[in-house]
Every structure is written in C-alpha cells, then in structure tokens.
Motif scaffolding. Sequence first.
Motif, mmCIF file in Angstrom:
data_model
loop_
_atom_site.group_PDB
_atom_site.id
_atom_site.type_symbol
_atom_site.label_atom_id
_atom_site.label_comp_id
_atom_site.label_asym_id
_atom_site.label_seq_id
_atom_site.Cartn_x
_atom_site.Cartn_y
_atom_site.Cartn_z
ATOM 1 N N ASP A 260 0.817 -1.222 0.000
ATOM 2 C CA ASP A 260 0.000 0.000 0.000
ATOM 3 C C ASP A 260 0.848 1.268 0.000
ATOM 4 O OD1 ASP A 260 -2.659 -1.341 0.232
ATOM 5 O OD2 ASP A 260 -1.797 -2.031 2.117
ATOM 6 N N ASN A 261 1.840 1.262 -0.906
ATOM 7 C CA ASN A 261 2.689 2.451 -1.080
ATOM 8 C C ASN A 261 3.349 2.879 0.228
ATOM 9 O OD1 ASN A 261 -0.004 3.203 -3.078
ATOM 10 N ND2 ASN A 261 2.012 2.979 -4.003
ATOM 11 N N ALA A 262 3.997 1.916 0.874
ATOM 12 C CA ALA A 262 4.647 2.205 2.155
ATOM 13 C C ALA A 262 5.712 3.289 2.021
ATOM 14 C CB ALA A 262 5.269 0.932 2.736
ATOM 15 N N ASN A 263 6.348 3.381 0.839
ATOM 16 C CA ASN A 263 7.384 4.404 0.627
ATOM 17 C C ASN A 263 6.811 5.704 0.096
ATOM 18 O OD1 ASN A 263 9.151 1.615 -0.352
ATOM 19 N ND2 ASN A 263 9.832 2.839 1.365
ATOM 20 N N GLY A 264 5.528 5.736 -0.224
ATOM 21 C CA GLY A 264 4.882 6.969 -0.649
ATOM 22 C C GLY A 264 4.466 6.995 -2.102
ATOM 23 N N LEU A 265 3.549 7.905 -2.410
ATOM 24 C CA LEU A 265 3.176 8.270 -3.775
ATOM 25 C C LEU A 265 3.667 9.694 -4.003
ATOM 26 C CD1 LEU A 265 -0.506 6.945 -4.076
ATOM 27 C CD2 LEU A 265 1.529 6.030 -5.201
ATOM 28 N N PHE A 266 4.297 9.935 -5.157
ATOM 29 C CA PHE A 266 4.940 11.225 -5.404
ATOM 30 C C PHE A 266 4.275 11.925 -6.585
ATOM 31 C CE2 PHE A 266 7.868 8.452 -3.278
ATOM 32 C CZ PHE A 266 8.428 9.263 -2.309
ATOM 33 N N SER A 267 4.057 13.219 -6.428
ATOM 34 C CA SER A 267 3.429 14.010 -7.489
ATOM 35 C C SER A 267 3.845 15.465 -7.343
ATOM 36 C CB SER A 267 1.903 13.894 -7.424
ATOM 37 O OG SER A 267 1.424 14.411 -6.187
ATOM 38 N N LEU A 268 3.649 16.210 -8.411
ATOM 39 C CA LEU A 268 3.873 17.656 -8.340
ATOM 40 C C LEU A 268 2.743 18.289 -7.547
ATOM 41 C CD1 LEU A 268 4.886 18.326 -12.053
ATOM 42 C CD2 LEU A 268 6.409 18.080 -10.096
ATOM 43 N N SER A 269 3.083 19.243 -6.698
ATOM 44 C CA SER A 269 2.038 19.916 -5.939
ATOM 45 C C SER A 269 1.135 20.690 -6.896
ATOM 46 C CB SER A 269 2.652 20.867 -4.913
ATOM 47 O OG SER A 269 3.254 21.974 -5.561
ATOM 48 N N SER A 270 -0.082 20.940 -6.466
ATOM 49 C CA SER A 270 -1.061 21.609 -7.333
ATOM 50 C C SER A 270 -0.586 22.983 -7.786
ATOM 51 C CB SER A 270 -2.402 21.725 -6.603
ATOM 52 O OG SER A 270 -2.256 22.447 -5.391
ATOM 53 N N LEU A 271 0.200 23.676 -6.952
ATOM 54 C CA LEU A 271 0.687 25.006 -7.315
ATOM 55 C C LEU A 271 1.867 24.946 -8.286
ATOM 56 C CD1 LEU A 271 0.556 26.755 -3.811
ATOM 57 C CD2 LEU A 271 -1.105 26.910 -5.686
ATOM 58 N N THR B 71 4.535 29.958 -16.197
ATOM 59 C CA THR B 71 4.889 30.731 -17.386
ATOM 60 C C THR B 71 6.197 31.462 -17.102
ATOM 61 O OG1 THR B 71 2.569 31.046 -17.996
ATOM 62 C CG2 THR B 71 4.177 32.534 -18.986
ATOM 63 N N LEU B 72 7.204 31.252 -17.964
ATOM 64 C CA LEU B 72 8.526 31.832 -17.761
ATOM 65 C C LEU B 72 8.959 32.613 -18.982
ATOM 66 C CD1 LEU B 72 10.457 28.760 -16.284
ATOM 67 C CD2 LEU B 72 9.360 30.600 -15.006
ATOM 68 N N SER B 73 9.777 33.610 -18.734
ATOM 69 C CA SER B 73 10.505 34.284 -19.801
ATOM 70 C C SER B 73 11.944 33.795 -19.764
ATOM 71 C CB SER B 73 10.465 35.807 -19.612
ATOM 72 O OG SER B 73 9.136 36.284 -19.680
ATOM 73 N N GLU B 74 12.662 33.977 -20.865
ATOM 74 C CA GLU B 74 14.061 33.562 -20.883
ATOM 75 C C GLU B 74 14.828 34.287 -19.778
ATOM 76 O OE1 GLU B 74 15.670 34.104 -24.770
ATOM 77 O OE2 GLU B 74 14.817 32.217 -25.512
ATOM 78 N N GLY B 75 15.649 33.535 -19.066
ATOM 79 C CA GLY B 75 16.406 34.084 -17.945
ATOM 80 C C GLY B 75 15.718 33.924 -16.608
ATOM 81 N N ASP B 76 14.425 33.556 -16.617
ATOM 82 C CA ASP B 76 13.693 33.384 -15.355
ATOM 83 C C ASP B 76 14.023 32.040 -14.710
ATOM 84 O OD1 ASP B 76 12.496 35.796 -15.748
ATOM 85 O OD2 ASP B 76 10.513 34.991 -16.294
ATOM 86 N N SER B 77 13.934 32.021 -13.394
ATOM 87 C CA SER B 77 14.042 30.782 -12.624
ATOM 88 C C SER B 77 12.729 30.532 -11.900
ATOM 89 C CB SER B 77 15.180 30.859 -11.600
ATOM 90 O OG SER B 77 16.428 31.014 -12.233
ATOM 91 N N THR B 78 12.459 29.286 -11.591
ATOM 92 C CA THR B 78 11.251 28.947 -10.836
ATOM 93 C C THR B 78 11.546 27.762 -9.932
ATOM 94 O OG1 THR B 78 8.871 28.525 -11.008
ATOM 95 C CG2 THR B 78 10.296 27.315 -12.526
ATOM 96 N N THR B 79 10.754 27.635 -8.888
ATOM 97 C CA THR B 79 10.901 26.545 -7.930
ATOM 98 C C THR B 79 9.656 25.669 -7.964
ATOM 99 O OG1 THR B 79 12.321 27.866 -6.476
ATOM 100 C CG2 THR B 79 11.227 25.958 -5.501
ATOM 101 N N ILE B 80 9.880 24.371 -8.003
ATOM 102 C CA ILE B 80 8.805 23.389 -8.096
ATOM 103 C C ILE B 80 8.817 22.525 -6.839
ATOM 104 C CG2 ILE B 80 7.914 21.417 -9.407
ATOM 105 C CD1 ILE B 80 7.664 24.050 -10.898
ATOM 106 N N SER B 81 7.631 22.126 -6.377
ATOM 107 C CA SER B 81 7.503 21.281 -5.193
ATOM 108 C C SER B 81 6.985 19.898 -5.576
ATOM 109 C CB SER B 81 6.547 21.908 -4.177
ATOM 110 O OG SER B 81 7.051 23.139 -3.694
#
Length: 200
Positions: free
Chosen positions: A102-113, A118-128
Amino acid sequence: RDASGQIAFTGLLQDVRMYTALLNAGQLQQLENVQGAANLRPASGYSILTNGAASTTFSVTTIDDSLPEPQQLYSARVLYASGGAAVSSSVPVSNLTVYKSDNANGLFSLSSLSRSRTLSEGDSTTISIQRTRGTLGIVVVSWQIVQRNQVGMASADFQNASGSVTFGTGELVKNFSFRAIDENVPELSESFVLSLTRAE
C-alpha cells in the motif's frame, strides 16, 4: 466457572484457548504478543495429527487492508503438544515475511501550485514534489523537462533540464529549481512538459 464451581465470568469470549498443562514464561509471552492478529488470519490455532501421521499443515492468509506498511517478519511457533507428544526444540519457529504494501514508501506528485508555470528567458522557478500515503524509507525521485510533442530533454532551453531530489523517512515535500536559458535567439512561445520519471 472457577475451581470452586462459582461463576467467574458471564458474557462473550473471542479467541479462547484452553490448555491441559501449565505454560512456561516464554509461551505466555508469545501469547501476549500476538502481533500477527492485525495482518494475518488466523493468528493462532491448532492442528490434529491422526494416528500414524508424521506431519500436518496449516495455512495463514495476509489481510488486505489499505494501510501503508513496511516489510514485516512474523514467527509461527508450536506452543504445546498433547497426547504424549512433545514439541521439538530443534526447529522452534518458522519465519513468515509479509512484504511492504500500500505504497509504504509513498506516492509522489507535483504539488497543485507547481503544475503550470509561465517563464521568460532568464527566469528561474521553484517546483515542489509532494509525498502522500506512506513516508517510510529513503526515496530518490527523478524529474525531467521535455518540449511538448518532442523527444529528448530540453537541455537547450533550460540550464538544468533534469535532476533528482531525495526524500528521507517522514519527509513530505521537496523543492527544486531550474532556469530558462537566455540565448538571445528570436523564438516563438514554446510549451514544455515537466514530469516525474522515477522513484526508487
């Protein structure tokens, strides 16, 4: 009734076992710690060997619940033999292994946020990345960015188009960042797909 014949208990009983001889301290402790009752059926019982029989078998079944659980080890032990027989001390237990479930180690997904940016060239972003269900063990989760409807990583468009994060036991969220390369080349808007590729 008790030894004097007086009624000592009224009501319902479950998993009642009666023995014709006193049990030693180890046997009593074994009965006290029947941990398999939550995961195995039956967790106790008896087998009958008919006259002339040299062996007997019994079966146990794992309980299919929805709880994330690690791999667990149980021991099946013969506690007592009647009819003049004795329990051998040469093979005292049989070990039973129930694999993690039953997924003892977890289920992994990108957070809803983190599912649309949307990025422009040179932009950085952080993902959870979020971890649900079980939180046991160390798990490495890999990710990559590819251009939509294309094959291969978008290495020409992002400074780091792939990578991984490591979850420790109990950790629920990990963040990572990437940067769109400012390449000074006229381009139309492009769409990319960020996906989780592996968890191990």
